[in-house]
Scaffold this motif. Structure first.
Motif, PDB file in Angstrom:
ATOM      1  N   GLY A 362       0.773  -1.373   0.082  1.00 42.31           N
ATOM      2  CA  GLY A 362       0.178   0.100   0.158  1.00 42.31           C
ATOM      3  C   GLY A 362       1.033   1.258  -0.121  1.00 42.31           C
ATOM      4  O   GLY A 362       0.407   2.174   0.274  1.00 42.31           O
ATOM      5  N   GLY A 363       2.091   1.086  -0.388  1.00 41.20           N
ATOM      6  CA  GLY A 363       2.758   2.442  -0.105  1.00 41.20           C
ATOM      7  C   GLY A 363       3.906   2.543   0.821  1.00 41.20           C
ATOM      8  O   GLY A 363       4.814   3.349   0.823  1.00 41.20           O
ATOM      9  N   TYR A 364       4.088   1.436   1.692  1.00 39.23           N
ATOM     10  CA  TYR A 364       4.677   1.553   2.890  1.00 39.23           C
ATOM     11  C   TYR A 364       6.176   0.665   2.784  1.00 39.23           C
ATOM     12  O   TYR A 364       6.911   0.736   3.659  1.00 39.23           O
ATOM     13  CB  TYR A 364       3.999   1.103   4.083  1.00 39.23           C
ATOM     14  N   LYS A 365       6.305  -0.058   1.520  1.00 40.11           N
ATOM     15  CA  LYS A 365       7.372  -0.710   1.442  1.00 40.11           C
ATOM     16  C   LYS A 365       7.936  -0.593   0.026  1.00 40.11           C
ATOM     17  O   LYS A 365       7.071  -0.725  -0.873  1.00 40.11           O
ATOM     18  CB  LYS A 365       7.369  -2.418   1.673  1.00 40.11           C
ATOM     19  N   LEU A 366       9.188  -0.607  -0.156  1.00 43.38           N
ATOM     20  CA  LEU A 366       9.859  -0.541  -1.411  1.00 43.38           C
ATOM     21  C   LEU A 366      10.812  -1.573  -1.659  1.00 43.38           C
ATOM     22  O   LEU A 366      11.727  -1.847  -0.991  1.00 43.38           O
ATOM     23  CB  LEU A 366      10.538   0.984  -1.663  1.00 43.38           C
ATOM     24  N   TRP A 367      10.602  -2.047  -2.704  1.00 47.44           N
ATOM     25  CA  TRP A 367      11.635  -3.236  -3.425  1.00 47.44           C
ATOM     26  C   TRP A 367      12.278  -2.751  -4.559  1.00 47.44           C
ATOM     27  O   TRP A 367      11.785  -2.139  -5.515  1.00 47.44           O
ATOM     28  CB  TRP A 367      10.805  -4.455  -3.651  1.00 47.44           C
ATOM     29  N   SER A 368      13.689  -3.199  -4.714  1.00 47.37           N
ATOM     30  CA  SER A 368      14.331  -2.800  -5.907  1.00 47.37           C
ATOM     31  C   SER A 368      15.233  -4.066  -6.301  1.00 47.37           C
ATOM     32  O   SER A 368      15.715  -4.737  -5.274  1.00 47.37           O
ATOM     33  CB  SER A 368      15.164  -1.627  -5.584  1.00 47.37           C
ATOM     34  N   TRP A 369      15.605  -4.071  -7.544  1.00 47.50           N
ATOM     35  CA  TRP A 369      16.649  -5.144  -7.981  1.00 47.50           C
ATOM     36  C   TRP A 369      17.170  -4.604  -9.253  1.00 47.50           C
ATOM     37  O   TRP A 369      16.804  -3.768  -9.991  1.00 47.50           O
ATOM     38  CB  TRP A 369      15.954  -6.442  -8.028  1.00 47.50           C
ATOM     39  N   GLY A 370      18.250  -5.313  -9.798  1.00 48.67           N
ATOM     40  CA  GLY A 370      18.940  -5.066 -10.988  1.00 48.67           C
ATOM     41  C   GLY A 370      20.224  -4.482 -10.460  1.00 48.67           C
ATOM     42  O   GLY A 370      20.903  -4.657  -9.528  1.00 48.67           O
ATOM     43  N   ARG A 371      20.851  -3.538 -11.420  1.00 45.98           N
ATOM     44  CA  ARG A 371      22.164  -2.708 -11.330  1.00 45.98           C
ATOM     45  C   ARG A 371      22.147  -1.857 -10.300  1.00 45.98           C
ATOM     46  O   ARG A 371      21.286  -1.254 -10.057  1.00 45.98           O
ATOM     47  CB  ARG A 371      22.329  -2.220 -12.634  1.00 45.98           C
ATOM     48  N   GLY A 372      23.234  -2.150  -9.379  1.00 49.32           N
ATOM     49  CA  GLY A 372      23.265  -1.402  -7.921  1.00 49.32           C
ATOM     50  C   GLY A 372      24.112  -0.342  -7.889  1.00 49.32           C
ATOM     51  O   GLY A 372      24.438   0.256  -6.810  1.00 49.32           O
ATOM     52  N   ARG A 373      25.018  -0.027  -8.790  1.00 48.80           N
ATOM     53  CA  ARG A 373      26.025   1.021  -8.871  1.00 48.80           C
ATOM     54  C   ARG A 373      25.536   2.205  -8.411  1.00 48.80           C
ATOM     55  O   ARG A 373      24.453   2.604  -8.882  1.00 48.80           O
ATOM     56  CB  ARG A 373      26.894   1.055 -10.180  1.00 48.80           C
ATOM     57  N   SER A 374      26.359   3.253  -7.694  1.00 45.92           N
ATOM     58  CA  SER A 374      25.928   4.302  -7.196  1.00 45.92           C
ATOM     59  C   SER A 374      24.823   4.598  -6.253  1.00 45.92           C
ATOM     60  O   SER A 374      24.336   5.512  -5.849  1.00 45.92           O
ATOM     61  CB  SER A 374      25.495   5.455  -8.522  1.00 45.92           C
ATOM     62  N   GLY A 375      24.546   3.271  -5.814  1.00 47.05           N
ATOM     63  CA  GLY A 375      23.356   3.423  -4.679  1.00 47.05           C
ATOM     64  C   GLY A 375      22.094   3.472  -5.250  1.00 47.05           C
ATOM     65  O   GLY A 375      21.119   3.802  -4.381  1.00 47.05           O
TER      66      GLY A 375
END
Length: 534
Positions: A362-375
């Motif tokens: 509902g907007g309270y968690k963020l997930w990410s994946w892929g290239r991680g360079r530069s944060g």
């Protein structure tokens, strides 16, 4: 069950929109603040510096009207620039032929151009935009526009949604004057060297043309559009009356990395459906990266396809083994939280050049994946992630004084005793924040060092499941037992790799020992020679 917003007033930590650029990410919160992280080059993070940010940081804006807090309602990211839409009206009498208050309702960006739609349904463009060349009539070119310019081709109609790639634009426009829900017609224009306009050929277009599959008489209602650098994706459902609400994803344009999801690496000049997606799902969001595409369903299923297993990673990434290679069909991205496969209460998915971000819960968690360079993944690290990782959200740094101000009506002032209390809280929290940052920095260095060692030995990034169980349980670690356990569980390929790695190490040690022994012998001989001369 009570709404989490009403229980804790948690709009400050609720993400209502995200945007992803080449290597940076933006987030908009329910209380109207903008956060950014990733690569800082060219000032795209809005922090006043060009340094990278590994965690989300709040963007501070210079408010022309300090008596009323500047609240933001939209964000967009181009390749190297960012847009934030404030909740303000503009007086633009000359542009509309009459004195009228105009308000920009949404913003978009892609490549090196920016787009906006106002409350009258007019589309505005600036940056490197596809327009007819003034020097050669009818010839296509990208024209640099330094101020927003209206697109008059849609006069008498309402532009509802728009997206743009490196050199092309796709817009969803009403068939009549006003939006009635299922009457959107798809227009495209700009560069078409890979068929990204969906018009059946590779001819460039200076002016918008209808994509005939989604014309006024189409059986399909278009409701979402996204553009990659050289490809396009659309979401549709069957126009009512229809017994089911299942939707379809259509793609066209460059396909050499599988980013169209058609099962081939061929480009497509006209819209084609991504047939391998499940039939009875409703897709709520779609986005395109440089060479990959992602969608998310209302049930929390996420699929990606394109370069390097749909991660968008370049071929020189450290992702090796039997699973490497481009995904020409949709691959499901599984949520690794609580061993579940779906993401709870999904909101939006966005793709950067080589990373993907999902807003869920509902907007309270963020997930990410892929290239991680530069944060750019916002997890405090700069390594690639091949499965979803949690973004550090909400951020550790909180401006308590501003949070206090948010609870007061505009124009009112906080009582003096509250200001004093807030100041004291600020001082103590500032000290704690600095200490936390120092610890985070040290932890990051250690994690990177451990990751490098693990990668050089085992040929893949260090993940949580690679940490020995004994360390989790007791904090102590018997390296001999753990080594035996690891060798026992390793397959032949891993054992061969380990053997080669340690052979190389052993040869290096032997070579160094030999050199040291030679140096010692030479030194002994020199000393002996000096003594004899005496």
């Amino acid at each position: 069950m009570e709404d989490s917003d009403s229980v804790g007033g948690n709009l400050a930590s609720k993400v209502v929109a995200v945007a992803a650029g080449e290597a940076h990410t933006l987030a908009l919160t329910g209380d109207g603040y903008v956060y950014s992280w990733g690569r800082g080059m060219f000032g795209r993070l809005g922090t006043g510096f060009e340094s990278d940010e590994l965690f989300p940081v709040r963007v501070k804006f210079k408010d022309p009207k300090p008596e009323k807090r500047l609240k933001f309602v939209g964000v967009a990211a181009g390749a190297y620039h960012s847009l934030a839409l404030a909740e303000r009206f503009l007086e633009l009498g000359s542009a509309t032929k009459s004195e009228v208050q105009l308000q920009v309702c949404s913003v978009k960006a892609g490549g090196m151009m920016s787009l906006a739609i106002d409350n009258l349904g007019t589309l505005w463009m600036w940056g490197n935009c596809p327009q007819e060349s003034s020097s050669s009539e009818g010839e296509f070119s990208l024209v640099s526009s330094f101020t927003p310019t209206p697109v008059w081709d849609f006069h008498g109609h309402t532009v509802v949604k728009v997206a743009c790639g490196n050199e092309h634009v796709v817009a969803l426009v009403t068939a009549g004057e006003t939006y009635k829900g299922e009457d959107l017609v798809c227009f495209s224009w700009g560069s078409n060297n890979h068929g990204q306009l969906g018009l059946g050929d590779k001819k460039n277009r200076n002016r918008p043309e209808i994509v005939e599959v989604f014309n006024q008489d189409s059986f399909f209602a278009v409701y979402e559009v996204a553009c990659g650098a050289f490809h396009t994706a659309l979401l549709t459902h069957k126009k009512r009356p229809s017994e089911t609400l299942e939707s379809m994803c259509w793609t066209f344009g460059l396909g050499e990395n599988g980013q169209l999801g058609h099962g081939t690496t061929q480009s497509a000049l006209s819209p084609e459906t991504v047939k391998e997606l499940p039939q009875y799902v409703y897709l709520i969001s779609v986005d395109c990266g440089l060479f990959h595409t992602s969608v998310v369903s209302s049930a929390g299923d996420v699929w990606s396809w394109g370069m390097e297993k749909g991660l968008g990673l370049c071929p020189n990434a450290s992702f090796t083994g039997t699973d490497a290679g481009d995904a020409i069909f949709p691959l499901q991205i599984l949520c690794n939280e609580d061993k579940g496969s779906k993401f709870q209460e999904p909101v939006q998915v966005v793709c950067g050049a080589a990373h993907t971000v999902l807003v869920a819960h509902g907007g309270y968690k963020l997930w990410s994946w892929g290239r991680g360079r530069s944060g750019v993944l916002g997890n405090g690290e700069t390594i690639d992630c091949f499965s979803p990782t949690l973004v550090l959200w909400p951020p550790l740094t909180v401006d308590f004084k501003q949070e206090e101000l948010n609870t007061v009506d505009d124009g009112d002032r906080i009582a003096e005793e509250n200001s004093t209390r807030v100041t004291e809280t600020e001082k103590s929290s500032s000290s704690a924040i600095e200490e936390t940052k120092l610890l985070q920095s040290k932890l990051l260095v250690m994690e990177r060092y451990a990751g490098i060692l693990h990668g050089s030995i085992f040929g893949k990034p260090l993940e949580e499941q690679d940490i020995p169980i004994s360390l989790h349980n007791s904090g102590s670690h018997d390296i001999a037992k753990e080594w035996d356990r690891m060798l026992e569980s390793a397959d032949r390929a891993k054992l061969v790799r380990l053997e080669k790695f340690y052979q190389n190490m052993l040869e290096g040690v032997k070579d160094k020992l030999m050199k040291r022994r030679i140096q010692e012998i030479v030194k002994e001989c020199l000393n002996s020679s000096s003594i004899n001369k005496l």
